[in-house]
Design a protein around this motif. Structure first.
Motif, PDB file in Angstrom:
ATOM      1  N   ARG A  47       0.817  -1.215   0.000  1.00  0.00           N
ATOM      2  CA  ARG A  47       0.000   0.000   0.000  1.00  0.00           C
ATOM      3  C   ARG A  47       0.847   1.259   0.000  1.00  0.00           C
ATOM      4  NH1 ARG A  47      -4.906  -0.759   4.313  1.00  0.00           N
ATOM      5  NH2 ARG A  47      -6.075  -2.272   3.071  1.00  0.00           N
ATOM      6  N   GLY A  48       1.853   1.261   0.857  1.00  0.00           N
ATOM      7  CA  GLY A  48       2.520   2.519   1.151  1.00  0.00           C
ATOM      8  C   GLY A  48       3.767   2.787   0.347  1.00  0.00           C
ATOM      9  N   ALA A  51       3.877   3.226  -5.014  1.00  0.00           N
ATOM     10  CA  ALA A  51       3.107   4.242  -5.736  1.00  0.00           C
ATOM     11  C   ALA A  51       3.209   4.061  -7.249  1.00  0.00           C
ATOM     12  CB  ALA A  51       3.575   5.644  -5.322  1.00  0.00           C
ATOM     13  N   TRP A  54       0.999   1.254  -8.527  1.00  0.00           N
ATOM     14  CA  TRP A  54      -0.426   1.602  -8.531  1.00  0.00           C
ATOM     15  C   TRP A  54      -0.770   2.535  -9.689  1.00  0.00           C
ATOM     16  CZ3 TRP A  54      -3.701  -1.284  -6.121  1.00  0.00           C
ATOM     17  CH2 TRP A  54      -3.325  -1.954  -4.948  1.00  0.00           C
ATOM     18  N   TYR A  91       0.737  -0.216   6.232  1.00  0.00           N
ATOM     19  CA  TYR A  91      -0.086   1.009   6.291  1.00  0.00           C
ATOM     20  C   TYR A  91      -1.499   0.698   6.744  1.00  0.00           C
ATOM     21  CZ  TYR A  91       3.604   3.858   4.277  1.00  0.00           C
ATOM     22  OH  TYR A  91       4.778   4.553   4.066  1.00  0.00           O
TER      23      TYR A  91
ATOM     24  N   VAL C 219       6.767  18.573   1.317  1.00  0.00           N
ATOM     25  CA  VAL C 219       5.642  19.320   0.735  1.00  0.00           C
ATOM     26  C   VAL C 219       4.642  18.347   0.128  1.00  0.00           C
ATOM     27  CG1 VAL C 219       6.771  21.531   0.319  1.00  0.00           C
ATOM     28  CG2 VAL C 219       6.919  19.740  -1.421  1.00  0.00           C
ATOM     29  N   GLY C 220       5.069  17.100  -0.047  1.00  0.00           N
ATOM     30  CA  GLY C 220       4.149  16.116  -0.606  1.00  0.00           C
ATOM     31  C   GLY C 220       4.547  15.735  -2.015  1.00  0.00           C
ATOM     32  N   ILE C 221       4.637  14.425  -2.224  1.00  0.00           N
ATOM     33  CA  ILE C 221       5.070  13.900  -3.513  1.00  0.00           C
ATOM     34  C   ILE C 221       4.161  14.407  -4.634  1.00  0.00           C
ATOM     35  CG2 ILE C 221       5.370  11.735  -4.816  1.00  0.00           C
ATOM     36  CD1 ILE C 221       7.429  12.229  -2.555  1.00  0.00           C
ATOM     37  N   ALA C 222       2.902  14.566  -4.302  1.00  0.00           N
ATOM     38  CA  ALA C 222       1.917  14.934  -5.318  1.00  0.00           C
ATOM     39  C   ALA C 222       2.016  16.395  -5.747  1.00  0.00           C
ATOM     40  CB  ALA C 222       0.508  14.644  -4.789  1.00  0.00           C
TER      41      ALA C 222
ATOM     42  N   ALA E 144      -0.909   7.367   1.066  1.00  0.00           N
ATOM     43  CA  ALA E 144      -0.464   6.167   0.342  1.00  0.00           C
ATOM     44  C   ALA E 144      -1.352   5.881  -0.862  1.00  0.00           C
ATOM     45  CB  ALA E 144      -0.468   4.962   1.295  1.00  0.00           C
ATOM     46  N   GLU E 145      -0.718   5.754  -2.020  1.00  0.00           N
ATOM     47  CA  GLU E 145      -1.450   5.433  -3.257  1.00  0.00           C
ATOM     48  C   GLU E 145      -2.238   4.126  -3.116  1.00  0.00           C
ATOM     49  OE1 GLU E 145      -1.531   6.884  -6.368  1.00  0.00           O
ATOM     50  OE2 GLU E 145       0.102   8.349  -6.304  1.00  0.00           O
ATOM     51  N   ILE E 153      -4.977  11.108  -3.273  1.00  0.00           N
ATOM     52  CA  ILE E 153      -4.194  11.091  -2.035  1.00  0.00           C
ATOM     53  C   ILE E 153      -4.027  12.512  -1.527  1.00  0.00           C
ATOM     54  CG2 ILE E 153      -2.940   9.010  -2.725  1.00  0.00           C
ATOM     55  CD1 ILE E 153      -0.519  10.834  -3.334  1.00  0.00           C
ATOM     56  N   ILE E 154      -3.520  12.623  -0.307  1.00  0.00           N
ATOM     57  CA  ILE E 154      -3.243  13.962   0.222  1.00  0.00           C
ATOM     58  C   ILE E 154      -1.763  14.282   0.051  1.00  0.00           C
ATOM     59  CG2 ILE E 154      -5.126  13.823   1.906  1.00  0.00           C
ATOM     60  CD1 ILE E 154      -2.867  13.543   4.073  1.00  0.00           C
ATOM     61  N   GLY E 155      -1.417  15.561   0.224  1.00  0.00           N
ATOM     62  CA  GLY E 155      -0.020  15.993   0.197  1.00  0.00           C
ATOM     63  C   GLY E 155       0.646  15.712   1.537  1.00  0.00           C
TER      64      GLY E 155
END
Lengths: 245, 245, 245, 245, 245, 245
Positions: A47-48, A51, A54, A91, C219-222, E144-145, E153-155
């Motif tokens: 899950r974690g 990426a 997925w 996760y 800051v976040g991968i996204a 997590a994706e 997902i969130i940042g």
């Protein structure tokens, strides 16, 4: 005096790639020195830490796990270690009493001379400290005469925490710098098995280069010792020795 | 490969008896292994650690210093170490830049493979952390090419802090337990040179017995290794190694 | 509302190259944002950080200092900062009350909006914490109405400790990751002025790459934010704000 | 059994008002219990803690010191303590060996049953930790038989660090909450002597109210004990007792 | 560039009043700045924080929960936040895997720009650190994706720990002081909704006044910035920025 | 004013012998002072701390538990304490919500004036910190009006952590040294009930002698107070007092 051929080590990895980034050098190095090294992956990191898989789309959790298992097996083979998977899920990575006993039984079976696992703190990843605590408690249980009485208990193998992703945020302070120069090619080959996490290949290459510069500084600039790649570890227990040099 | 006969160690002691209580075992052990061990006593402990001598009455500071010097020399001889005295005064032990360079010059001359000194904190004794800091800074200066250019610089010898009187209050946490069983008789003989501090003989004997039980626990109860006496040390720098067992 | 053109920053560097490795990005970035950045080098690092120069042979301490001064001036010019040298000597870097006042006077003159200096602990380098403490105390004195009464006192500019050579050993934990992607070329050009320390060029390039990966993670991968190079800082005081995002 | 009339306490204050804000309640309380309390002010805080006086204009440093001395004397009188001034200067407060001995001599003369002084860390005020360290070292010297041999040495009086201005930033953690309800009126009267620092009157009143709520919480909400005002202290040494309740 | 109207924040409160005492100012302030703030109350604090209600007599647990819910809703409305209740029970607050996923789903839905929750240590209240850890782990899972693949997902929103009741005992050290002067009236109105805990109204008013004095000290006494009320926060992750002023 | 005859204390021991080694002196001392002391053993230590019994062969877990129970009862009787056994199992010692409430009910019944239990960290023994946390949380629940409403709640009794086996590795720092000289004979008699752990008899005798020397140092060498045996404790909460001597 123990024969090298009988020396064993145990590595406990929360997700199926952690042992590669964080301890691949130690594994290959000790295999080269005649150790049997056994790796336990508590989860696949499905899950974690998958990426990229997925994002391919059309993947089920089972597909991701199979891919991750194959990558980890390939990496272990390159490093020369045996490997098994507990498939506890990630996760969150939750373990119950039976999982704890299962890991204690691995300790009894492997009789490790040393143990590698995660740091005890990591605000970015709750699975890592859980894996570390599970490992530490399994080791304690495997030492107890009253657990499965009659079986051979284990000694007190040192436990080393390998490097987390953001060391300072995890309050991780290395007290051992392991020179992995002679086995770097194996570690980097193993790293390349992790196709889903290509962004980390160079991160952990640079980490090994930085730890090597630090190791060099800790033996003395004037020393003839060449160190090109290193891994850092934090030990959890005092070491017993007769030599301070 | 360095010949054992060329191996050296340096011990820096704030007062003239500290090296005996706290590092006597390490000294005798490494002498037995072929090391040359050199002790520097920064002061005689004439004011702060000679209560019994002062209570005899009719003693001048010079008398106390002479007695303390003789005791320390006798102890060093039993342990097999060379010794010198800086006579900086104690309570307080203050060092200026020239004292720092004097100690750096000892580092250059001795070229130690490891260094033993005090803990970096001690709320009961301000001279101890000062000695520790002086030692650490002298080591750094002796490493610098630009200090007395042309002289041979030193490498990066590990520094170990020996056990303070009340370990927990000094935030001292041992990460090395040194098995001194084979040389305990020498350490105890050296301890007995310290006639002015008889109340500490049994204190440090018990300390050695406690550390031995702990050392035994850290190699594993099941191990055949017999450990009767030990000393604890806290290392200040990571060690560089190729073997985790 | 203060005009950007009136914004100032102060950087205090123990040796003449520290500000480049450790804060070169912050300097160039804030210069680009309209700040006047002033650098104080307390010493030239002539003894402790000029090994390559000394190995050339036939160098006097004065020669080394001149070379180091020239390198630092060239680097400051590239970064866009003004620079001055206190020439206090290094290994050890000792400051007396007059040196403290001299630095307090710089604070009064510069009226910095923020301050960059060394970490408060470094077992490899005693000059670095001394520089940090001197800077902190000078800042406090410059805040006091009773120091040179009648002069304009300073406010309470935040103090950030830049990254030491071995972060974990210095108990340095970054709480700020500064994105220096846009000025990396300037920082690397300034780094290349340090001809005597070529071995550190790639070390600090890799350090910037690692901190960038970590910044990205924070800051976040996204996020669409691209970060290629970063510097880490540890702040010593709480920041006062009206916005938590 | 010691007679109350012979009980003594010593308070060491970096600047001439610190003892009022931080320990005024403890002083008045123990005076009420029959103690002789003696205060040493190492400086007048003439530079760093007299902003309001300087803003009056036309003040010389001597004027400020006289005003501050008068305020401190008035406060001490209200609290029932004797007071003396070392006049070492502030911002920075530097002490040499003679100053250390002077304070050790006060310890010998006062023979305190307990000691109050500053916290060991304060990033806002370097004079405070210096005062704390000077006090601790003077206490150690006064314990040494070899310092002014023949004089009566002191015992091992507990040392309590009083509350700094921003407790968490100073890593100060109270382990003692002193109920000063019965003497609050005296403390507040003493506080009002500090005309130059009126902005702190309410700050330290609120601090006393907050510590009282916390004290109440630590004896139990259900308890009949009424606590309206309290002071917090951090002790530096273990206490020896025969009663854990 | 994100429109203010799309900015969100998430507050996770162990008991139904915690968000008011500890984060009411931050909530009102960010609502005033255009944020949508959402509060999750994990429990009503029905057992552990409703003493006054229980003392009324004739109250069932359901009655207490209804009263507490109404108070919390009224407070949230005043502050301008939306609110939901997980009703997990308190004393002890235990969460299982489903509760963790429920909170992760809130993170996914809210997509917060920052998160407020409890400190990670509190020896007076085990529910508080549990709430903090649940929040941190839910945030990680929501990143997590592989958790509910296909969802957005969130940042990596920053997490701030708000002030516990006895800050130093909880090892809580604020690195952010938030100026809440402009919204204090709203916070105090919300506080007054908590009829069952009147003894805390003045406690947290004084806390806000103390933090304001400290905030003022950290921007500089000379600054024109007026700060009358503030809240302290400890951040758990480094912030990424391009501006150090 | 509470009558001595009504004073109570509670000791929570992870395994059935811990209370003897670690708190036997405190128990006997307070019994001698008129306290009722109650001991709760969460497990018998049947798996992890009964190696000698298991080595006898032909023992079932039930046999081991019976032997351990008898030893603990005999020791409690010598010390003068009442005792009960929760039989939760050891290695691992896991407690659920019902176990927590069972212990909270003991708190309500005993109404202790102080509480003794394990340290909060122990890398050699995961059961010990679990026992400490269970004890702390049970105390908090027993304080809550809403837990079994109508029952008498408890106050806020101080909690002291007794000495673990390897103090420094457990980050345990004593702030209380309890003089147990007058009851040492009782403690040593109780210790001798533990036939399965003879190797620990002398270990804890020496521990008591070392703590006594330290206690003596903390009251002052010059004091007339004779201390031959002591126990160390670390308190978890500030104490509330009106006397600092």
């Amino acid at each position: 005096m123990v024969n090298n051929a009988e020396k064993n080590a145990l590595v406990v990895s929360a997700h199926s790639a952690d042992f590669v980034w964080r301890a691949g050098g130690a594994i290959a190095l000790h295999v080269a020195r005649g150790y049997q090294v056994h790796v336990v992956c508590l989860s696949f990191g499905e899950r974690g830490e998958s990426a990229k898989l997925w994002r391919r789309g059309n993947m089920s959790e089972e597909d991701v796990k199979l891919t991750r298992r194959a990558e980890a097996q390939a990496a272990a083979e390159i490093l020369g270690a045996s490997i098994e998977f507990f498939d506890l899920g990630d996760y969150p990575l939750y373990a119950d009493k039976e999982d704890l006993f299962r890991l204690a039984d691995v300790f009894r079976r492997v009789q490790p001379h040393f143990v590698l696992t995660h740091s005890v703190s990591d605000p970015y990843n709750y699975d890592h400290p859980r894996a570390s605590n599970l490992t530490q408690e399994a080791r304690i249980i495997a030492q107890a005469e009253g657990y499965r009485p009659g079986e051979a208990i284990i000694g007190a193998p040192p436990v080393y925490c390998f490097e987390p992703h953001q060391s300072e945020q995890c309050l991780w302070k290395p007290d051992v710098l392991l020179d992995i120069t002679t086995v770097w090619d194996k570690k980097y080959a193993a790293i390349q098995c992790m196709e889903g996490q290509e962004h980390l290949w160079e991160y952990y290459t640079r980490a090994a280069l930085q730890r090597a510069v630090q190791a060099k500084r800790n033996v003395g600039i004037a020393s003839a010792h060449v160190i090109s790649y290193a891994e850092g570890y934090q030990s959890l227990f005092p070491r017993v020795t007769e030599d301070l040099s």
